[in-house]
Write a protein that holds these residues in place. Structure first.
Motif, short mmCIF file in Angstrom:
data_model
loop_
_atom_site.label_atom_id
_atom_site.label_comp_id
_atom_site.label_asym_id
_atom_site.label_seq_id
_atom_site.Cartn_x
_atom_site.Cartn_y
_atom_site.Cartn_z
N ASP A 116 -13.92 6.95 4.25
CA ASP A 116 -14.40 8.26 3.82
C ASP A 116 -13.29 9.15 3.28
N GLU A 117 -12.09 9.06 3.84
CA GLU A 117 -11.02 9.98 3.46
C GLU A 117 -10.32 9.56 2.17
N ILE A 118 -10.61 8.38 1.65
CA ILE A 118 -9.97 7.94 0.40
C ILE A 118 -10.78 8.48 -0.77
N ALA A 119 -10.17 9.39 -1.54
CA ALA A 119 -10.87 9.99 -2.68
C ALA A 119 -10.64 9.19 -3.95
N TRP A 120 -9.45 8.60 -4.07
CA TRP A 120 -9.07 7.89 -5.30
C TRP A 120 -8.20 6.71 -4.92
N VAL A 121 -8.41 5.60 -5.56
CA VAL A 121 -7.61 4.41 -5.29
C VAL A 121 -7.38 3.65 -6.58
N SER A 122 -6.20 3.13 -6.74
CA SER A 122 -5.86 2.33 -7.92
C SER A 122 -5.22 1.04 -7.46
N CYS A 123 -5.80 -0.09 -7.87
CA CYS A 123 -5.26 -1.41 -7.54
C CYS A 123 -4.72 -2.05 -8.81
N SER A 124 -3.55 -2.63 -8.72
CA SER A 124 -2.95 -3.25 -9.90
C SER A 124 -2.14 -4.47 -9.48
N VAL A 125 -2.10 -5.45 -10.37
CA VAL A 125 -1.29 -6.65 -10.16
C VAL A 125 0.00 -6.48 -10.93
N GLN A 126 1.11 -6.46 -10.20
CA GLN A 126 2.43 -6.28 -10.80
C GLN A 126 3.28 -7.49 -10.43
N VAL A 139 -1.67 -1.37 -4.02
CA VAL A 139 -2.80 -0.47 -3.82
C VAL A 139 -2.24 0.93 -3.60
N GLU A 140 -2.59 1.84 -4.50
CA GLU A 140 -2.15 3.24 -4.38
C GLU A 140 -3.35 4.10 -4.01
N LEU A 141 -3.20 4.88 -2.95
CA LEU A 141 -4.30 5.69 -2.43
C LEU A 141 -4.00 7.17 -2.61
N LYS A 142 -5.08 7.94 -2.71
CA LYS A 142 -4.97 9.39 -2.69
C LYS A 142 -6.18 9.92 -1.95
N GLU A 143 -5.94 10.91 -1.10
CA GLU A 143 -7.01 11.37 -0.22
C GLU A 143 -7.67 12.65 -0.68
N SER A 190 -3.28 4.14 8.26
CA SER A 190 -1.97 3.47 8.27
C SER A 190 -1.96 2.34 7.24
N GLU A 191 -0.77 2.01 6.80
CA GLU A 191 -0.61 0.92 5.83
C GLU A 191 -1.10 -0.40 6.42
N SER A 192 -0.80 -0.65 7.70
CA SER A 192 -1.21 -1.91 8.33
C SER A 192 -2.73 -2.00 8.42
N GLU A 193 -3.41 -0.87 8.60
CA GLU A 193 -4.88 -0.86 8.68
C GLU A 193 -5.49 -1.26 7.34
N ILE A 194 -4.97 -0.69 6.25
CA ILE A 194 -5.49 -1.02 4.92
C ILE A 194 -5.18 -2.47 4.57
N LEU A 195 -3.97 -2.93 4.91
CA LEU A 195 -3.59 -4.33 4.62
C LEU A 195 -4.49 -5.30 5.38
N LYS A 196 -4.77 -4.98 6.64
CA LYS A 196 -5.65 -5.84 7.45
C LYS A 196 -7.04 -5.90 6.84
N TYR A 197 -7.54 -4.77 6.35
CA TYR A 197 -8.86 -4.73 5.72
C TYR A 197 -8.90 -5.61 4.46
N VAL A 247 0.86 -1.19 0.00
CA VAL A 247 0.00 0.00 0.00
C VAL A 247 0.89 1.23 0.00
N SER A 248 0.52 2.25 -0.79
CA SER A 248 1.28 3.50 -0.79
C SER A 248 0.33 4.68 -0.93
N GLY A 249 0.79 5.86 -0.48
CA GLY A 249 0.04 7.10 -0.68
C GLY A 249 -0.89 7.49 0.46
N SER A 250 -1.07 6.62 1.45
CA SER A 250 -2.02 6.94 2.52
C SER A 250 -1.30 7.65 3.67
N GLU A 251 -1.94 8.72 4.18
CA GLU A 251 -1.40 9.44 5.34
C GLU A 251 -2.35 9.36 6.53
#
Length: 412
Positions: free
Chosen positions: A155-165, A171-175, A119-126, A112-116
């Motif tokens: 609610d605070e995530i405005a844009w998200v892009s998921c990709s398989v690399q 998972v790239e986030l933008k708020e 936390s990264e661990s919170e998104i990963l757990k979800y 996960v990247s881009g989240s402020e």
């Protein structure tokens, strides 16, 4: 490409001597015999030829009474010939290739990247609890579905892009949505408010605006709809279309601020630092390595180091490493003046972070006071910021339809 072809077909390196060298070279050209890296040596030449051209070379050298001496040979055919009795070696190579191909069909790492705010661990757990875990087949990964749920549930995530690399799900986030944000949904969408406030600027690139500058907007309200209405001359809806809404919305919002520090605290004086491997893992299996227990005054940071090939080909093996930082604790008591200075520095740092993220603070009121065993800084911040998040298109209410319906001026 040519070097790869030479390796696959095999090549021979020869040295040739004699008096009829010019005639030999003319015969090679006449019979389309390719010699490369041709260079003079002593009274003759050295060169490479393809493996399949060996018989023709022998025939031409005999015809011109030249002495032909083989120097070396290289390439896959000769390698296989020399190692044809090493069955275990070839079996290992084939097994490794099959294993790598099989492993490449699964996801072994989620990043996960881009989240402020989150936390990264919170998104990963979800993600791992509700959708995909390491070891999931790549064919089962639905990036579009995961993007939609992340936008809806946070609610605070405005844009998200998921990709398989490779073998990684990234998972790239933008708020905040802005002009630089590329719309990523694979189907039409609305832009909705992720905060409550008053619209101060509105720029619509595509879609139907449902608010205007000066409007008071609640969180979750649709700002730009992805629905497009087409009207006839008598103002009846003849057709509707769905598109990806896009635009930039600035709102004036209010935010509560609170920061606290204790009256009594312990200051850490760092001493020794150690790094130890905690465990090795392969898939869901872990091999614990005995390590000394941390003492009472020691910070422990654990980090995962997966094995990978290149940038994105992760393998289901790796290690967990712990870093131990010893420290000496010194108890201290701070005065109101000292606490206010620290809280003020924290608040200034908070404002600098907002400015860096493109948020303009219009006004703020902060009070410093002692409450129990803490010194507290709290107050309100009024700011102007870019707002909006992507959501699947929803039908307009009757009030919204009336808002965008065309009208004609009544005669005076």
């Amino acid at each position: 490409m040519i070097k790869l072809l030479h390796f696959l077909l095999g090549r021979l390196y020869f040295e040739i001597h004699g008096q009829n060298m010019e005639r030999f070279l003319n015969l090679c050209a006449k019979n389309n015999l390719v010699l490369w890296d041709l260079k003079p040596c002593n009274e003759g030449y050295q060169f490479f030829i393809r493996k399949k051209s060996r018989d023709m070379l022998m025939s031409l050298s005999e015809k011109t009474n030249l002495e032909l001496r083989p120097m070396k040979r290289s390439g896959l055919p000769f390698f296989l010939s020399e190692h044809r009795k090493r069955k275990a070696f070839f079996f290992s190579v084939i097994f490794a290739a099959v294993m790598m191909f099989t492993l490449s069909q699964f996801i072994w790492e989620i990043t996960v990247s881009g989240s402020e705010i989150y936390s990264e661990s919170e998104i990963l757990k979800y993600i791992t609890a509700n959708f995909y875990k390491p070891g999931t087949l790549k064919q089962k990964i639905d990036c579009n579905r995961l993007e939609e749920h992340l936008r809806e549930d946070y609610d605070e995530i405005a844009w998200v892009s998921c990709s398989v690399q490779g073998t990684r799900l990234h998972v790239e986030l933008k708020e905040t949505l802005d002009r630089e944000t590329k719309q990523n949904p694979r189907k039409p969408c609305d832009i909705v408010a992720n905060k409550s406030g008053i619209v101060t600027e509105l720029s619509v690139k595509s879609g139907t605006p449902l608010v205007a500058v000066g409007d008071s907007v609640k969180k979750g309200a649709t700002l730009i709809s992805g629905l497009i209405y087409y009207y006839s001359d008598d103002f009846q809806v003849t057709e509707t279309d769905k598109i990806k809404a896009d635009g930039e919305i600035t709102m004036r919002t209010k935010e509560s601020y609170k920061e606290a520090i204790p009256v009594e605290y312990y200051e850490k004086k760092a001493t020794k630092k150690k790094t130890r491997i905690k465990s090795l893992y392969a898939g869901s299996l872990q091999c614990q390595i005995p390590i000394e227990k941390p003492d009472q005054h020691m910070d422990v940071v654990e980090k995962k180091y997966p094995l990978k090939l290149g940038k994105a080909f992760y393998l289901p093996v790796g290690a967990y490493v712990r870093t131990y930082q010893s420290y000496r604790a010194e108890k201290k008591v701070q005065t109101m003046r000292q606490a206010e200075k620290k809280l003020s520095e924290k608040f200034k740092k908070y404002l600098r972070k907002k400015k860096k993220n493109g948020i303009q603070v219009v006004h703020h009121e902060i009070e410093y006071k002692k409450r129990g065993n803490e010194y507290v800084a709290e107050g309100k911040i009024i700011q102007e910021e870019k707002v909006g998040k992507i959501r699947n298109i929803r039908s307009l209410t009757k009030k919204q339809e009336n808002l965008i319906a065309p009208t004609t001026a009544l005669p005076q």
